[in-house]
Design an enzyme around this catalytic site. Structure first.
Site, PDB file in Angstrom:
ATOM      1  CG  HIS A 259       2.829  -2.556   7.490  1.00 44.88           C
ATOM      2  ND1 HIS A 259       3.284  -1.490   8.240  1.00 44.88           N
ATOM      3  CD2 HIS A 259       3.903  -3.018   6.790  1.00 44.88           C
ATOM      4  CE1 HIS A 259       4.576  -1.322   8.016  1.00 44.88           C
ATOM      5  NE2 HIS A 259       4.977  -2.236   7.147  1.00 44.88           N
ATOM      6  CB  CYS A 260       1.418  -0.136   2.353  1.00 42.99           C
ATOM      7  SG  CYS A 260       1.876  -0.113   0.601  1.00 42.99           S
ATOM      8  CE  LYS A 261       5.875  -7.362   3.892  1.00 40.84           C
ATOM      9  NZ  LYS A 261       6.354  -8.730   3.529  1.00 40.84           N
TER      10      LYS A 261
ATOM     11  CG  ASN B 231       9.380   1.330   5.625  1.00 40.95           C
ATOM     12  OD1 ASN B 231       9.118   0.290   6.243  1.00 40.95           O
ATOM     13  ND2 ASN B 231      10.407   2.106   5.939  1.00 40.95           N
TER      14      ASN B 231
END
Length: 397
Positions: free
Chosen positions: A172-174, A177
């Site tokens: 999951h890439c912040k 998003n």
């Protein structure tokens, strides 16, 4: 209130009782709903469809602002100052990197990486309950997700941030998003590569302008608009469409800020790009890499615990071989009177004796009249001396 569970198990003629504390393991439970005393599933917010779902992450906004700033200063300030034909070459290469990154970034944020069964069910409008480990051990068990309530494939993982099952989950890439999975991984990789190339080109351009500003500033003033500018202390930016005058110090400050931002971006992006090349070489995903590292750390922790327990057993065995109790208090005096070992120095055959134990050579010469003398000599010799006959059975009663 502390609770304890007592388990009685028989072993031979006597039973042994062991105590197991219910709080020795951490219980993972969700909070009960308001107005209910039962432990129920608490409804949460709906799952995210993609990277445009509200609210955006703070680092996602920072990434958009950084991209906009670097694009403005690249095409508006620094590339127009380069002498021909390098300005045309850098216009082409930098524009290609920025355009490719723009469209691939939009694609990786827009694509929904969820599993096909989740996308077919359209669960984005209804809240997905928080997982309750008191009812199920795992979120996905036997290829069925108990939160999304769908059957999934073997490479599917339920993302706790997006709150949905992701097909071929990588991470999951912040900054996006959004989750990176099988449906948008290659878009993510191209966006990462183009961003790294763009940051590298921009860093090289700014370093060249820094050096030429001190060595040969006239090589940076080849644009026709500089013919009407007197002196080398005045510079023009946003050439050739909207030239704006600025000082030499202002130009260097902007160049310094751009160099710092480009360097930080290049280090972060380059490190991430090399990491994914390493994953390609190993044939694993980011999630597999993290899981393997966790398992390796757990094995190393178990090995250290086993070695520590072995060392403790050796230390205890060595300490229990001899008695080193001091007669400073009543407790130590009582223990020393009960169990103590003493090495006899009489004769060649030295051995250990327990309190109250009578030597074979002493049984022949012992007489009833010597009992008082033996007791008085024992009191004078200290707590570690052998006691009178009969004391052993009283101490080990």
């Amino acid at each position: 209130m502390h609770l304890a569970l007592y388990i009685q198990h028989d072993s031979g003629p006597r039973g042994s009782r062991s105590t197991m504390n219910c709080f020795s393991q951490r219980l993972k439970r969700t909070s009960p709903m308001h107005g209910s005393s039962r432990n129920e599933l608490v409804p949460s917010k709906p799952p995210k469809r993609n990277g445009w779902s509200w609210p955006p992450q703070a680092v996602q906004v920072i990434a958009v602002l950084l991209y906009s700033y670097l694009a403005i200063v690249s095409f508006g300030i620094f590339i127009p100052l380069l002498p021909p034909p390098w300005n045309h070459v850098l216009y082409t290469l930098t524009a290609l990197a920025f355009i490719v990154h723009f469209f691939t970034h939009i694609a990786v944020v827009t694509i929904d990486p969820a599993d096909a069964s989740v996308r077919a069910k359209q669960i984005y409008s209804s809240p997905v309950p928080v997982f309750d480990r008191t009812k199920q051990a795992h979120v996905i068990q036997d290829l069925h997700c108990y939160l999304c309530d769908v059957n999934v494939g073997p490479k599917v993982k339920h993302c706790g941030v997006c709150n949905k099952c992701v097909e071929d989950f990588d991470h999951h890439c912040k900054w996006l998003n959004n989750c990176v999975g099988g449906r948008n991984y290659w878009w993510f990789f191209v966006a990462l590569s183009s961003a790294t190339i763009g940051a590298l080109l921009l860093l090289a351009i700014n370093l060249f302008i820094f050096i030429q500003h001190y060595l040969d500033p006239n090589s940076l003033r080849t644009a026709p608009q500089f013919d009407s500018v007197l002196g080398n202390g005045t510079w023009l930016v946003f050439l050739p469409l909207a030239p704006i005058k600025t000082s030499s110090a202002g130009l260097l400050i902007i160049a310094f800020i751009t160099v710092m931002l480009s360097t930080i971006s290049l280090l972060l992006l380059g490190h991430l790009l090399c990491f994914h090349f390493y994953l390609f070489y190993k044939g694993i995903s980011t999630y597999d890499y993290v899981k393997l590292n966790c398992e390796k750390e757990a094995r190393n922790r178990d090995i250290k615990n086993q070695e520590r327990s072995i060392d403790c057993e050796r230390a205890l065995s060595q300490r229990s071989s001899t008695c080193h109790l001091d007669s400073k208090g009543p407790l130590t005096r009582q223990l020393s009177d009960s169990i103590c070992t003493e090495k006899s120095s009489e004769g060649e055959n030295s051995f250990h004796s327990l309190p109250g134990e009578t030597h074979l050579n002493d049984t022949k010469s012992w007489r009833p009249g010597n009992e008082v003398e033996a007791q008085s000599s024992a009191e004078k010799s200290g707590p570690c001396s052998p006691g009178p006959p009969g004391q052993l059975s009283e101490d080990f009663r």
